[in-house]
Motif scaffolding. Structure first.
Motif: not given
Length: 109
Positions: A44-60
């Motif tokens: 479960a991922i918190d704080n994702m609010t925009c379309a670029s958030c999943p990219i940051t999570v995936r890269l991390a």
């Protein structure tokens, strides 16, 4: 029983030479690859609010050694990770997302 493999070598003329290549049974058994188990974990991922958030999570998460693939679902606010448990842990993968500003908590599995 050893298997014989014949290799034909073409010479400058049309003559052919056959050479037997023998592989021993012990050489065959040592060359077998050992399968490495892969595991899947959903977070479960918190704080994702925009379309670029999943990219940051995936890269991390992909930056963690041993992680094979990451699929982030923005609508469900989750990430599914395929990883090698001999190379990393669920906690290390969650920490990578958390350190990028998106706290992750393992769910299910």
């Amino acid at each position: 029983m050893p298997k014989a493999i014949f290799a034909a070598l073409a010479l400058g003329t049309s003559a052919m030479i056959a050479l037997p290549l023998v592989t021993s049974a012990s050489a065959q058994s040592t060359s077998k690859a050992v399968a490495v188990a892969e595991m899947t974990q959903t977070f479960a991922i918190d704080n994702m609010t925009c379309a670029s958030c999943p990219i940051t999570v995936r890269l991390a998460m992909e930056g963690v050694a041993g992680v094979k693939s990451v699929k982030v679902d923005f609508e469900a606010k989750s990430a599914t990770v395929l990883y090698d448990p001999s190379a990393t842990t669920v906690a290390a993968i969650a920490a990578a997302s958390t350190n990028a500003g998106y706290p992750a908590k393992a769910i299910g599995n």
